[in-house]
Design an enzyme around this catalytic site. Structure first.
Site, PDB file in Angstrom:
ATOM      1  N   GLN A  36       0.837  -1.194   0.000  1.00 35.65           N
ATOM      2  CA  GLN A  36       0.000   0.000   0.000  1.00 35.65           C
ATOM      3  C   GLN A  36       0.877   1.252   0.000  1.00 35.65           C
ATOM      4  O   GLN A  36       1.727   1.427   0.873  1.00 35.65           O
ATOM      5  CB  GLN A  36      -0.936   0.036   1.210  1.00 35.65           C
ATOM      6  CG  GLN A  36      -1.950   1.179   1.098  1.00 35.65           C
ATOM      7  CD  GLN A  36      -2.721   1.424   2.375  1.00 35.65           C
ATOM      8  OE1 GLN A  36      -2.154   1.803   3.397  1.00 35.65           O
ATOM      9  NE2 GLN A  36      -4.030   1.221   2.315  1.00 35.65           N
TER      10      GLN A  36
ATOM     11  N   TYR B 203      -5.378  10.867   4.728  1.00 37.79           N
ATOM     12  CA  TYR B 203      -4.004  11.084   4.289  1.00 37.79           C
ATOM     13  C   TYR B 203      -3.984  11.895   2.994  1.00 37.79           C
ATOM     14  O   TYR B 203      -5.013  12.402   2.565  1.00 37.79           O
ATOM     15  CB  TYR B 203      -3.282   9.743   4.194  1.00 37.79           C
ATOM     16  CG  TYR B 203      -3.196   9.074   5.550  1.00 37.79           C
ATOM     17  CD1 TYR B 203      -2.484   9.673   6.584  1.00 37.79           C
ATOM     18  CD2 TYR B 203      -3.879   7.895   5.827  1.00 37.79           C
ATOM     19  CE1 TYR B 203      -2.437   9.113   7.856  1.00 37.79           C
ATOM     20  CE2 TYR B 203      -3.835   7.318   7.093  1.00 37.79           C
ATOM     21  CZ  TYR B 203      -3.120   7.926   8.101  1.00 37.79           C
ATOM     22  OH  TYR B 203      -3.082   7.390   9.359  1.00 37.79           O
TER      23      TYR B 203
ATOM     24  N   ARG C 195      -7.849   2.603  -2.640  1.00 39.19           N
ATOM     25  CA  ARG C 195      -8.679   2.554  -1.436  1.00 39.19           C
ATOM     26  C   ARG C 195      -9.312   3.907  -1.142  1.00 39.19           C
ATOM     27  O   ARG C 195      -8.639   4.939  -1.207  1.00 39.19           O
ATOM     28  CB  ARG C 195      -7.871   2.108  -0.220  1.00 39.19           C
ATOM     29  CG  ARG C 195      -8.794   1.773   0.961  1.00 39.19           C
ATOM     30  CD  ARG C 195      -8.055   1.275   2.173  1.00 39.19           C
ATOM     31  NE  ARG C 195      -8.973   0.582   3.071  1.00 39.19           N
ATOM     32  CZ  ARG C 195      -8.785   0.439   4.388  1.00 39.19           C
ATOM     33  NH1 ARG C 195      -7.707   0.939   4.948  1.00 39.19           N
ATOM     34  NH2 ARG C 195      -9.662  -0.207   5.122  1.00 39.19           N
TER      35      ARG C 195
ATOM     36  N   GLY D 275      -8.956  -6.777   9.553  1.00 37.97           N
ATOM     37  CA  GLY D 275      -7.799  -6.126  10.134  1.00 37.97           C
ATOM     38  C   GLY D 275      -7.339  -6.778  11.418  1.00 37.97           C
ATOM     39  O   GLY D 275      -6.482  -7.666  11.416  1.00 37.97           O
TER      40      GLY D 275
END
Length: 353
Positions: free
Chosen positions: A99, A180, A227, A310
């Site tokens: 990622q 982000y 994503r 996760g």
């Protein structure tokens, strides 16, 4: 219902043996220079029975780092470190994508080797504090990227994707979620630009689409995932137009023929249904905090093609086998999620009947 999890699928150019994938999770266990280690290789290899491993967020350039001990993928040393990881995962028949995550304003100079001011679409200081070597500190006002620097950052993503493939990864996932840098360009509270990257929805999605286009051009669309997390307020993000913004982004990404779209679902089912209809390829869905049966039903209902887990994957290296056999799950230890060594990282036990 759980049978829906076990059918093989092909996402772009990546063939997967089933539908249960490992979500990206920051673990803060690289070297200070951002180089993955043998310990990281062991951790990921332990979890290689997942259909696909999506690694922790990995900075595409030096300014992309925000947290301590996170990995990079822009130097020869990074490539060599990640090669240890990918070789270990492939050695046990796993599949792994790296990622690419540029944190933007979610950073502090004390957490980086260069000690520069964080960069962002606009000079808007984030609320909250950042953990640093001297403890929690207020994050500074970021420096606004110039128009030329935005274009240069797109090229940094391109080079990072090439480096990921050179390191043996099966592909990359572009992190456009969770507040982000890519998400900061999308959101109205963090993007106050007046150039071609700010203002209208078309302008605010431009950076995301340019990054995806550059990466797909460099390594192939069939090895590129993206994503998003529509409406997620994490990291002091506020979208004023979520229901218009994310469909516009998905429409713009669809012609690129990417391997998959990974959605972090925040509970807005109406929007999820809309995005499912708009996305023509493999859709990966993460419903954090829900059980396996709920996630499997999303596949059965056609809302998702693949689901990610996760914390369950973090605490259960053999999660796939445990689910197949109905074995109990380990209890995760939140005190060891971030930083440290083997404890809470590679020492979770596998199930023995």
């Amino acid at each position: 219902m759980l049978n829906a999890l076990w059918n093989p699928i092909v996402a772009g150019e990546i063939s997967l043996p089933h539908r249960l994938a490992m979500a990206p999770m920051t673990r803060d266990r690289s070297t200070p220079e951002g180089v993955p280690t043998e310990l990281n290789a062991e951790y990921y290899a332990q979890r290689a029975s997942h259909a696909l491993i999506i690694t922790e967020g990995t900075q595409p350039n030096a300014d992309g780092q925000g947290y301590l001990l996170t990995p990079g993928i822009y130097s020869e040393e990074h490539i060599a470190g990640w090669r240890k990881v990918t070789d270990a995962v492939h050695g046990v028949n796993g599949r792994i994508v790296i990622q690419l995550m540029h944190v933007g304003r979610m950073s502090h100079p004390d957490n980086t080797s260069h000690h520069r001011q964080p960069v962002a679409p606009s000079p808007v200081q984030p609320a909250g504090t950042m953990f640093t070597p001297s403890g929690p500190q207020e994050m500074p006002v970021p420096r606004e990227l110039s128009t030329e620097e935005v274009a240069a950052t797109v090229e940094d993503f391109r080079r990072a994707a090439a480096a990921a493939i050179a390191a043996g990864a099966d592909g990359v996932e572009i992190h456009g979620a969770n507040g982000y840098l890519v998400h900061q360009f999308l959101a109205t509270n963090t993007n106050q630009r007046t150039d071609q990257y700010g203002g209208s929805i078309d302008n605010r999605i431009r950076f995301a689409v340019e990054v995806a286009t550059a990466v797909a051009d460099e390594i192939g669309a069939g090895r590129t995932g993206f994503r998003i997390s529509p409406g997620n307020p994490f990291n002091d993000i506020a979208e004023s137009d979520t229901h218009e913004l994310h469909p516009a982004l998905v429409r713009a990404l669809a012609p690129l023929d990417l391997a998959y779209l990974h959605i972090g679902h925040g509970g807005d089912d109406e929007l999820l249904y809309t995005l499912r209809k708009l996305w023509p390829n493999t859709l990966v869905l993460n419903r954090a905090g829900t059980d396996i049966a709920t996630r499997a039903k999303d596949i059965e209902d056609g809302l998702a093609d693949i689901v990610t887990v996760g914390v369950m994957a973090l605490a259960n290296p053999d999660l796939v086998e445990r689910i197949r056999t109905g074995a109990p799950l380990n209890t995760p230890d939140p005190n060891t999620f971030y930083g440290g060594g083997e404890a809470g990282y590679t020492d979770y036990p596998t199930h023995t009947a």
